[in-house]
Each structure stands twice: as structure tokens, then as C-alpha cells.
Enzyme design. Structure first.
Site, mmCIF file in Angstrom:
data_model
loop_
_atom_site.group_PDB
_atom_site.id
_atom_site.type_symbol
_atom_site.label_atom_id
_atom_site.label_comp_id
_atom_site.label_asym_id
_atom_site.label_seq_id
_atom_site.Cartn_x
_atom_site.Cartn_y
_atom_site.Cartn_z
ATOM 1 N N ASP A 47 48.667 0.228 -26.790
ATOM 2 C CA ASP A 47 48.463 1.627 -27.381
ATOM 3 C C ASP A 47 49.153 2.723 -26.648
ATOM 4 O O ASP A 47 48.304 3.685 -26.445
ATOM 5 C CB ASP A 47 46.941 1.684 -27.352
ATOM 6 N N LYS B 250 33.264 6.354 -21.033
ATOM 7 C CA LYS B 250 33.708 5.926 -22.063
ATOM 8 C C LYS B 250 32.541 4.896 -22.718
ATOM 9 O O LYS B 250 32.309 3.717 -22.391
ATOM 10 C CB LYS B 250 35.051 5.369 -22.221
#
Length: 650
Positions: free
Chosen positions: A141, A47
Site C-alpha cells: 500500500d 490503530k
């Protein structure tokens, strides 16, 4: 269209180790790539933070801090974080690659899930969040996009720590709010603060969405949705899907309470509540309510062609004109025919039968639920828990606990629970045994070779390969320079679990011999043969043997390396003069024989210097190479000034 072709990172190698092979996804804060770890030869997910965020020092600092916290999580339902690195302008995480699809993909394909299936998905999600909450980490999240389902059906939660870093950044959050506003708790909307109970709120919203196929609050703009989170409660899922039991409605209501104090304190408490309701639902509960829904629909809607109404007649097969008007036809409409009345009566009878069947179903489920107290459910939260803690939790529920032989596992730390039998979530009668299998640690792998490295270099190599660095052991070595690594325990190439520490053995150099009392000439040559630079000083000390070593620096036993400077102090000999002109025993350096130092294995240059310092001439021969492979004479004593031949070789 292959978006990887245009991506400049595809094909590059980050940090000299991770080769980017393709782009998987692109989000508001980072892009995820499929990559290969060339050192460990395994597939990973990388990522990479977007360049705009990477330039924000505050964001990067928090990103790195949260990555370290996330990497500390060891749970089978958490996507593992292996590493965090920076390569030029690229700040990135190295994570476990999960082959499968997101929960969002599954939900889009299915539309919605049955209550029991939804709870079954939520339990591993909450187990993962619970592990984070125990570690003091808040996800921030929680949404279906961050829940991954592997090809074999395992559920994993991703993006731990990234959301916390983002919300702490000084940069604008507009892009992120659009993506996650449907799951924001009221306190996040009002003040931007979040804790474990904010994750619980998002999990409650996600449970509602799994059951109904839609979010509870919708609006034309993100601001409108956020407004509803603050001012409207989440409705019960049964309002959208008939047949959802009140216990499931209560789970959603508790988790999404406006006041955080009224919610479960963290995901662990919510997990326990979800597991209790899940355990009370029959295995075929979802099928039953689907069948009941279809049966009710088939009764309440006339099949095509079964009833033909006059043009403009708005009647239906069940709620026809007679029913609406107390059995009398309304004014302006002709009386129904006998056939019409027969159809109405038949349909009404079917409706009563359907209602009776539904009532029986609900009653049967209620009886089953009430009598299920004789059973307990193996909580999925015990996976990854310390064995003693898991044992206590199960024994408190009246279950007999047994411990199996430990096994190696790449996700669960040593001493924690790898699996249970019956498996997590299964029903088991009170008093029946539950067998827990502890982790023996991570699967053994080969210890890397760090010989010759400095201690910091060796420690970094071991850590990069996933090993835990243990104690440092220091020992003398005749072949390895001082402060360099001799080896490890276990040795390089042997297999060991990374959970077990590796001892690094460091050289203290060659041990300086204890030369006090030895012949000065022999001592000097011995030191020269070790590759040391020798300084010989002389002084007169009464009572000591003439030409013996009376002092040395460093002391015997001290670690030294080739090229180090050492000093010996030799007792002067008396010059005794007789009646004739001959001096006897005088320290004039005219001894006939002196010891020949052994220089085999040393470089030609060092050997020549050692031999000349001992008083010999040197003849070098051989066929190339820089190492002395043979010498003549090979030891003993030889006349001072005589020639020593050395043979060089590769």
C-alpha cells in the site's frame, strides 16, 4: 468540529495501559488515535481495527502475524510498531507517534516537487521498503498518505503489514481498492498477487506523481483506472514537466514496467538506481529548471500592453502572421508597421538568447554529470545495516571507512549503523573517509522489580517494559519461596539497554541441611525452626550412634520451602537395665533437656506449632502483630515441658 467528542473510545483505557486521548484519522480498515502509554509514560499512536474486520477471524490472525513481522523491522525510516493487543472487541496496534504531516499534505500544499527534491524524498522511502523486503515483508500500500514527514524533516513509512493482512482477508476489498487503485501494479489488478516488485511499481507511480503533481492514470471509476494500469504504460514525467532529465524518466519507466521481471527486483535495487541519478544532479538543479521555465515563458508570451493587435487579430508577439507565412502578410491583412516589425525582431532576438541560455545550461549539466564519476555518494541504505555489511559496500565503492565509538539509539539495533559522516546521500570524493557510528543498543532504562513473582510473570513484566529476557539462574534462598523470583541481574532499579539480556534469578527454596550423623532431637528442632513439618521415625541399626540421624528425606542440598514435609530416621537407643529398677539410656522420651528451636521472624502460629512439637509450652505476649520479634529462651537447651515465651509484633 472536534470529531473526538463523539468517538466512544476517547477517554477509555485499552488493556489497562493505553489511555486514548484524541482521534487522529479514520480510514477504511482502522481508526488511528493519539494515546498515552501510562506504564512507560510516553505518547503513542493506537490503530484500532474496525469492528467489522475484527469479527473476521482470518483477518485478525493475519493482522496479528503481520504486526509481529512489522515489529521486527528496525529502521529509522519505518514507523515503529511497539505492541499488538486485544481488549474485548478492540484489536489494535501500538505504534510510534510521528508528529508532522503526510507526504500527501505536503504535495497538496506545493503542487509538485522538482526532480531532485522528489528523488531525495524517494531515497528514505525506498530504504524503508528495502528493509521490509530484506525481512520478507511486502508493504502492498505504497502511497503518499502512508509516508510521514516529521517536524524536523525526517521521512518515515507507515502501515507495514496492515495492507498484506487486508488483501489476504476473505472480506470484500471494494473500499480499499478505491483508495489505492492509482498505485496498483498490473499483476495486483489481474490476479491479486503481489511481491516486492509490486511495491517497486507503486514507488515508481509515486515518483511520477511527486514530479508532475498528478497520477499517471485517471478515470471516472476505479475500474477504469485499474484498466489503464493493465493496458497503458506510465508516461515519462518530462511529458508533463519540461526539463525533467531522461535519467529520471528512465527510473519511472523501469519501476513501472508491465512485466515484473523487467523492474528492479526489490526496493533495495531501485534505491541504488535512484541514489545514482540523485547523485548526478547538481544541488541547484531544481532551481535551474524552474528559472529556465520562467525565462522561456516570459519570451514566448508578450507582456501586457507591449503589443496591440487590431481587433480580431489572432497574432502573438513571436508566432505572428509574417512568421507563419514566410515573411509575407497573409491576404486580407494590411502590412505591419515599422514599429510592429521592430518588436517582432527584438522578440525573436530574445528568443534566441533564451534558447542559447537553456542549451548552455543543459550542456553544463551534462558535462558536470559526466565528470562526476570521481565522486561517490554515501548510500542512505547503510543506515540500519550491519556495520560489516556497510563497510563492505562503501569500500567496494572506493571509499575509506572508519568506525566511531558506538552510541545508544532508540531505533537502531545493537551493532548496526546509526549514522555516517558525511551523512547518507552526501557526495564524497573517492579515497576520502566515511565514518560509521555503530549502535550501542537501545537507550538504557531502569530494570523493573520482579521479586516474588513466578518466572512466567517476571518474564512477561520484563518483556512488557521492552527488555530481552536472558538466562534463568536458580539458587537457594532462606527467605524467598521455591520457584519464586529472588531478583534479576542487573538488579531492579539499575539501568541497562533493553538490547542486553536480563538474567532472572529464581529460588530453589531453602537448602535442606545434611543431617546424617547429627543428634536426632537437635536435627528435628533445626528443621522445625526452618518452618518445615517434621516427621521423626526410629529404627535400630547396629554400628550407628544411638539417637543419631541415619536417614533423611529429602537429601541434603535439596530445595525446600516453609510448610514442606520432611522426614528423618533416628537410630534407636538400647535400653540397658542394671541390677536395680533404674533403666539407663532407654529411649523413653524422658530426656531432661532438649534444643530450643529459633522461631524469631516466623508467624506466631508457625512458632507455636514448632515449639509444641519440640516438647515445650508456649507463652505468647506482645502488643499486636503476627510476627515473632523476640523469644526466651532464645536458643540452646531447655527442659522438655518448660515454657518458651515469644513476643509478637508487627
Amino acid at each position: 468540529m472536534d470529531t473526538s467528542v463523539a468517538d466512544p473510545l476517547v477517554g477509555q483505557v485499552l488493556d489497562g495501559r493505553y489511555r486514548i486521548e484524541s482521534r487522529i484519522a479514520r480510514g477504511g480498515m482502522a481508526t488511528v488515535y493519539l494515546a498515552r502509554d501510562m506504564r512507560l509514560d510516553r505518547v503513542v499512536a493506537i490503530k484500532v481495527m474496525h469492528a467489522g474486520l475484527a469479527s473476521d477471524e482470518d483477518f485478525v490472525a493475519r493482522f496479528i502475524g503481520e504486526a509481529k513481522a512489522a515489529a521486527a523491522l528496525s529502521h529509522p525510516n519505518v514507523v515503529a510498531v511497539y505492541d499488538q493487543r486485544t481488549d474485548g472487541e478492540h484489536v489494535f496496534l501500538v505504534m510510534e507517534y510521528v508528529a508532522g504531516r503526510t507526504l500527501r499534505d505536503a504535495l497538496n500544499a506545493l503542487g509538485r516537487l522538482g526532480p531532485r527534491a522528489a528523488l531525495e524524498i524517494m531515497m528514505p522511502v525506498l530504504a524503508a521498503l528495502g528493509a521490509a523486503h530484506r525481512a520478507g515483508l511486502v508493504h502492498r500500500d505504497v502511497k503518499p498518505e502512508n509516508v510521514l514527514i516529521t517536524e524536523d524533516g525526517q521521512v518515515k513509512v507507515a502501515d507495514f503489514g496492515l495492507a498484506r493482512a487486508e488483501t489476504a482477508s476473505k472480506m470484500t476489498k471494494t473500499g480499499v481498492i478505491i483508495g489505492t487503485v492509482g498505485y496498483l501494479s498490473p499483476e495486483q489488478v489481474l490476479s491479486g498477487t503481489a511481491d516486492a516488485r509490486s511495491d517497486v511499481y507503486a514507488a515508481g507511480v509515486m515518483l511520477y506523481e511527486l514530479i508532475t503533481g498528478e497520477l499517471p492514470h485517471r478515470g471516472d471509476t476505479p475500474l477504469a483506472v485499474a484498466y489503464k494500469h493493465v493496458n497503458e504504460t506510465v508516461p515519462p514525467p518530462s511529458g508533463v514537466v519540461p526539463g525533467v532529465p531522461p535519467q529520471v524518466d528512465a527510473l519511472v519507466a523501469d519501476a513501472t514496467a508491465h512485466d515484473p521481471a523487467r523492474r528492479p527486483v526489490d526496493a533495495n535495487q531501485f534505491h541504488a538506481e535512484v541514489a545514482e541519478v540523485f547523485g548526478g544532479l547538481p544541488r541547484d538543479f531544481d532551481r535551474r529548471i524552474e528559472e529556465a521555465s520562467r525565462n522561456a515563458t516570459s519570451v514566448l508570451e508578450a507582456p501586457p500592453g507591449a503589443f496591440e493587435a487590431p481587433p480580431g487579430d489572432g497574432r502573438t508577439a513571436v508566432l505572428d502572421a509574417d512568421t507563419l507565412h514566410g515573411g509575407h502578410p497573409p491576404a486580407g491583412h494590411p502590412p505591419r508597421s515599422r514599429a510592429d516589425r521592430a518588436i517582432g525582431a527584438l522578440t525573436g532576438r530574445y528568443a534566441l538568447i533564451a534558447i542559447g541560455a537553456i542549451a548552455a545550461l543543459i550542456l553544463g549539466w551534462a558535462v558536470w554529470y559526466q565528470t562526476s564519476g570521481q565522486y561517490e555518494h554515501v548510500p542512505s541504505s547503510i543506515i540500519g545495516m550491519r556495520v560489516d555489511d556497510a563497510r563492505g559496500q562503501l569500500e567496494a565503492a572506493g571509499l575509506d571507512v572508519r568506525i566511531a565509538d558506538p552510541v545508544y539509539d532508540d531505533r537502531i539495533r545493537k551493532g548496526n549503523v546509526v549514522k555516517s559522516d558525511p551523512p547518507a546521500g552526501a557526495r564524497v570524493a573517492q579515497g576520502e573517509p566515511v565514518t560509521l557510528t555503530p549502535s550501542k543498543g537501545l537507550t538504557p532504562r531502569e530494570v523493573p522489580d520482579v521479586k516474588g513473582k513466578t518466572l512466567p510473570e517476571a518474564q512477561q513484566t520484563l518483556e512488557d517494559d521492552g527488555f530481552k529476557v536472558g538466562d534463568t539462574k536458580k539458587t537457594p534462598s532462606q527467605t524467598v519461596a521455591k520457584d519464586r523470583v529472588i531478583g534479576t541481574d542487573p538488579e531492579a532499579g539499575q539501568k541497562q539497554s533493553p538490547d542486553e539480556p536480563v538474567t532472572v534469578i529464581v529460588s530453589t527454596g531453602m537448602a535442606m541441611p545434611d543431617l546424617i550423623g547429627e543428634n536426632g532431637d537437635a536435627a528435628a528442632n533445626r528443621l522445625r525452626s526452618m518452618g518445615l513439618k517434621v516427621t521423626v521415625r526410629k529404627k535400630k541399626v547396629d554400628g550407628k550412634e544411638p539417637n543419631s540421624v541415619i536417614e533423611q528425606a529429602p537429601a541434603g542440598g535439596t530445595g525446600v520451602s516453609r510448610g514442606d514435609e520432611v522426614t528423618i530416621v533416628v537410630n534407636k537407643r538400647d535400653c540397658l537395665v542394671d541390677a536395680g529398677p533404674i533403666q539407663i539410656g532407654c529411649d523413653d522420651g524422658s530426656e531432661t533437656n532438649v534444643p530450643v528451636p529459633n522461631v524469631v521472624g516466623r508467624t506466631v502460629r508457625d512458632a507455636e506449632r514448632a515449639l509444641r512439637e519440640s516438647g515445650f509450652e508456649v507463652n505468647v505476649t506482645g502488643f499486636g502483630g503476627n510476627i515473632v520479634r523476640f523469644q526466651s529462651p532464645g536458643g540452646g537447651d531447655a527442659p522438655r515441658g518448660s515454657t518458651v515465651t515469644i513476643v509478637r509484633g508487627p
